[in-house]
Enzyme design. Sequence first.
Site, PDB file in Angstrom:
ATOM      1  N   GLN A  73      -1.792  32.384  10.856  1.00 43.69           N
ATOM      2  CA  GLN A  73      -2.676  32.984  11.863  1.00 43.69           C
ATOM      3  C   GLN A  73      -2.195  32.668  13.289  1.00 43.69           C
ATOM      4  O   GLN A  73      -3.004  32.594  14.217  1.00 43.69           O
ATOM      5  CB  GLN A  73      -4.119  32.515  11.644  1.00 43.69           C
ATOM      6  CG  GLN A  73      -4.807  33.180  10.455  1.00 43.69           C
ATOM      7  CD  GLN A  73      -4.976  34.692  10.630  1.00 43.69           C
ATOM      8  OE1 GLN A  73      -4.941  35.213  11.746  1.00 43.69           O
ATOM      9  NE2 GLN A  73      -5.145  35.402   9.524  1.00 43.69           N
ATOM     10  N   SER A  74      -0.909  32.501  13.459  1.00 45.43           N
ATOM     11  CA  SER A  74      -0.356  32.146  14.773  1.00 45.43           C
ATOM     12  C   SER A  74      -0.697  33.176  15.857  1.00 45.43           C
ATOM     13  O   SER A  74      -0.384  34.370  15.720  1.00 45.43           O
ATOM     14  CB  SER A  74       1.168  32.031  14.642  1.00 45.43           C
ATOM     15  OG  SER A  74       1.770  32.030  15.920  1.00 45.43           O
TER      16      SER A  74
END
Length: 350
Positions: free
Chosen positions: A84-85
């Site tokens: 989920q960067s």
Amino acid sequence: MLYSGAELNTILDKYPRCKLGFFPTPLYYLSNMSKYLGIKLYIKRDDFSGQSLFGGNKIRKLEFLLADALKKHSNCIFTYGASQSNHAMQTAESCCKLGLKCVLYLADLVGTKEIKGNLLVDKIMGAEVHLIQPLPNESFQDTIKRMYELARKQQKELEEEGIHCYDIPMGGANSIGTLGFISGFAEFENQSQTMGKQFDYLVHATGSGGTMTGLVIGKKLLGDPVTILSMDAGAHGADYVKEKVQMGNSTLQSMGLTESLTEEDFHIDTTYSFPGYEKPSSQANKAIKLLARQEGILLDPVYSGKAFAGLIDYVKKGKIPGGSRVLFWHTGGITALFAEENILGDILDE
Ligand SMILES: *Cc1c(COP(=O)(O)O)cnc(C)c1O
């Protein structure tokens, strides 16, 4: 030696830079939260930086990093992060605008079940996503190491086909990315001078450290007495500050300046990262709901919520004295609210 904002901007203008974001981002007073906390609280909205609805702090770094990539005639950008960067998502968006291919290597630390949040945005933006699953009994460091090895292998193959790859580290944290937040600090300085206000504290979330390092350099070069409080979202160890001193000094060197950073320039607090990176805390979730219900502003559970929890606790404990003028630098990350439930923890409990 101290510099004026204009002098600092002249030095930064020597670097190639792509226009990606909407700057300056808004900076304004939060009257309800100020009354609640007994301080003068302002917010800087880097969550509004663009490209899409979902901005964030990485856009400032990418303006310099991707311009460097273009200068080096690269046409394929590689970067890294967790599944989920925010950094990966903002890189994917920015590559679209610049017509660059984007390859993302993402470590799946939360156990992705559905394509949601940033991962969904990455896919819609057409990034090539490699989701790396940790192997049974593999340590976090080993997963990351294996991820880098896989990327190197692909880069080598692409180079053999004549495609020029450009590597951006996690979070865009290197001496070039740091320029983005030196420029960000100059932008803040300009806004605070226009308002005629001197801030006592600047509070923000730190992760890969480029935001913090850029802000600290900007403060130093402009001679602003504001205390920068960096709330760690990643429970980093003792080497963290040493690495950031080094990174900052290589940025200063590349700018042709003789000033240098020491560990004393940084104020890092890891308390609020508990229980760990991408792991929710009740304290952060309470802080998210408080700001939402007082001001109608969203924070995220991984970074900005934890930093804001730190700000509230500092005020409660008197570490930020009542009446202080405080800037909270909103670094984005809202898409995490729409990601896996295990990033959110107890946020729906009243
Ligand atoms: C990456 C990130 C940070 C931390 O910034 P660094 O420059 O990596 O330290 C803070 N907040 C959000 C929302 C982020 O995505």
